[in-house]
Write a protein that holds these residues in place. Structure first.
Motif, PDB file in Angstrom:
ATOM      1  N   GLU A  55      15.231   2.144   9.264  1.00 31.02           N
ATOM      2  CA  GLU A  55      15.552   2.849   8.523  1.00 31.02           C
ATOM      3  C   GLU A  55      14.672   2.290   7.111  1.00 31.02           C
ATOM      4  O   GLU A  55      13.815   2.988   6.468  1.00 31.02           O
ATOM      5  CB  GLU A  55      16.312   3.835   8.108  1.00 31.02           C
ATOM      6  CG  GLU A  55      16.945   4.484   9.126  1.00 31.02           C
ATOM      7  CD  GLU A  55      17.683   5.757   9.037  1.00 31.02           C
ATOM      8  OE1 GLU A  55      19.353   5.546   8.144  1.00 31.02           O
ATOM      9  OE2 GLU A  55      18.902   6.815   9.500  1.00 31.02           O
ATOM     10  N   ALA A  56      15.731   1.052   6.668  1.00 35.93           N
ATOM     11  CA  ALA A  56      15.019  -0.043   5.859  1.00 35.93           C
ATOM     12  C   ALA A  56      13.530  -0.412   6.016  1.00 35.93           C
ATOM     13  O   ALA A  56      12.637  -0.264   5.096  1.00 35.93           O
ATOM     14  CB  ALA A  56      15.549  -0.998   5.901  1.00 35.93           C
ATOM     15  N   ALA A 106       7.521   0.193   4.535  1.00 34.13           N
ATOM     16  CA  ALA A 106       6.072   1.036   4.947  1.00 34.13           C
ATOM     17  C   ALA A 106       5.700   1.625   3.866  1.00 34.13           C
ATOM     18  O   ALA A 106       4.569   1.752   3.628  1.00 34.13           O
ATOM     19  CB  ALA A 106       6.248   0.963   6.233  1.00 34.13           C
ATOM     20  N   ALA A 107       7.061   2.724   4.068  1.00 38.16           N
ATOM     21  CA  ALA A 107       6.142   3.636   2.485  1.00 38.16           C
ATOM     22  C   ALA A 107       6.270   3.572   1.440  1.00 38.16           C
ATOM     23  O   ALA A 107       4.974   4.237   0.997  1.00 38.16           O
ATOM     24  CB  ALA A 107       7.300   5.022   3.087  1.00 38.16           C
ATOM     25  N   ARG A 108       7.468   2.773   1.255  1.00 39.87           N
ATOM     26  CA  ARG A 108       6.508   2.422  -0.661  1.00 39.87           C
ATOM     27  C   ARG A 108       6.017   1.516  -0.244  1.00 39.87           C
ATOM     28  O   ARG A 108       4.653   1.395  -1.365  1.00 39.87           O
ATOM     29  CB  ARG A 108       7.742   1.707  -0.482  1.00 39.87           C
ATOM     30  CG  ARG A 108       8.934   2.050  -1.881  1.00 39.87           C
ATOM     31  CD  ARG A 108       9.667   0.760  -2.617  1.00 39.87           C
ATOM     32  NE  ARG A 108      10.299   0.089  -1.866  1.00 39.87           N
ATOM     33  CZ  ARG A 108      11.464  -0.229  -0.644  1.00 39.87           C
ATOM     34  NH1 ARG A 108      12.439   1.095  -0.554  1.00 39.87           N
ATOM     35  NH2 ARG A 108      11.518  -1.247  -0.092  1.00 39.87           N
ATOM     36  N   ARG A 154      -0.710   0.159  -2.277  1.00 43.15           N
ATOM     37  CA  ARG A 154      -1.151   0.742  -2.408  1.00 43.15           C
ATOM     38  C   ARG A 154      -2.349   1.615  -2.541  1.00 43.15           C
ATOM     39  O   ARG A 154      -2.919   1.750  -2.646  1.00 43.15           O
ATOM     40  CB  ARG A 154      -2.678   0.061  -0.486  1.00 43.15           C
ATOM     41  CG  ARG A 154      -2.956   0.106  -0.070  1.00 43.15           C
ATOM     42  CD  ARG A 154      -3.022   0.144   1.549  1.00 43.15           C
ATOM     43  NE  ARG A 154      -2.831   1.447   1.874  1.00 43.15           N
ATOM     44  CZ  ARG A 154      -3.808   2.719   2.233  1.00 43.15           C
ATOM     45  NH1 ARG A 154      -4.963   2.227   1.642  1.00 43.15           N
ATOM     46  NH2 ARG A 154      -3.993   3.014   3.055  1.00 43.15           N
ATOM     47  N   ARG A 155      -1.994   3.603  -2.014  1.00 44.60           N
ATOM     48  CA  ARG A 155      -2.669   3.887  -2.597  1.00 44.60           C
ATOM     49  C   ARG A 155      -2.874   4.248  -4.102  1.00 44.60           C
ATOM     50  O   ARG A 155      -3.733   4.319  -4.420  1.00 44.60           O
ATOM     51  CB  ARG A 155      -2.064   5.659  -1.630  1.00 44.60           C
ATOM     52  CG  ARG A 155      -1.992   6.238  -0.755  1.00 44.60           C
ATOM     53  CD  ARG A 155      -1.875   6.638  -0.338  1.00 44.60           C
ATOM     54  NE  ARG A 155      -2.026   7.328   0.660  1.00 44.60           N
ATOM     55  CZ  ARG A 155      -1.841   8.373   2.073  1.00 44.60           C
ATOM     56  NH1 ARG A 155      -0.757   8.614   0.616  1.00 44.60           N
ATOM     57  NH2 ARG A 155      -2.105   8.414   3.285  1.00 44.60           N
TER      58      ARG A 155
END
Length: 88
Positions: A60-61, A66-68, A73-74
């Motif tokens: 989960e970490a 990866a989501a952060r 990046r976006r």
């Protein structure tokens, strides 16, 4: 009952509190073995659960990291996730 009638040697003292330990140990040994086995199995289950929770937390970490990174990046690329407007 006199000496020798119970299989005791003639003249051997017979004490009312005397207990032969071998039958007692033979009766208690199976219960003790099952108890020991139960303790080992429960400890292994607890250990496996602890390891599984730790692995789940690491997964989960990594997903949150990866989501952060994707969100960062976006933002840097100027893509805020909204659809592009038509420029006609």
């Amino acid at each position: 009952m006199g000496p020798g009638e119970r299989g005791d040697p003639v003249g051997a003292p017979s004490y009312p509190g005397r207990v032969d330990l071998l039958p007692v140990l033979g009766a208690l040994l199976p219960s003790a073995a099952v108890c020991a086995l139960f303790v080992v199995v429960v400890r292994k289950m607890i250990s496996a659960d602890r390891d599984e929770r730790a692995a789940q937390a690491r997964l989960e970490a990594a997903e949150r990291r990866a989501a952060r990174e994707e969100a960062t990046r976006r933002t840097v690329d100027g893509d805020d996730g909204r659809p592009a407007e038509d420029s006609r």
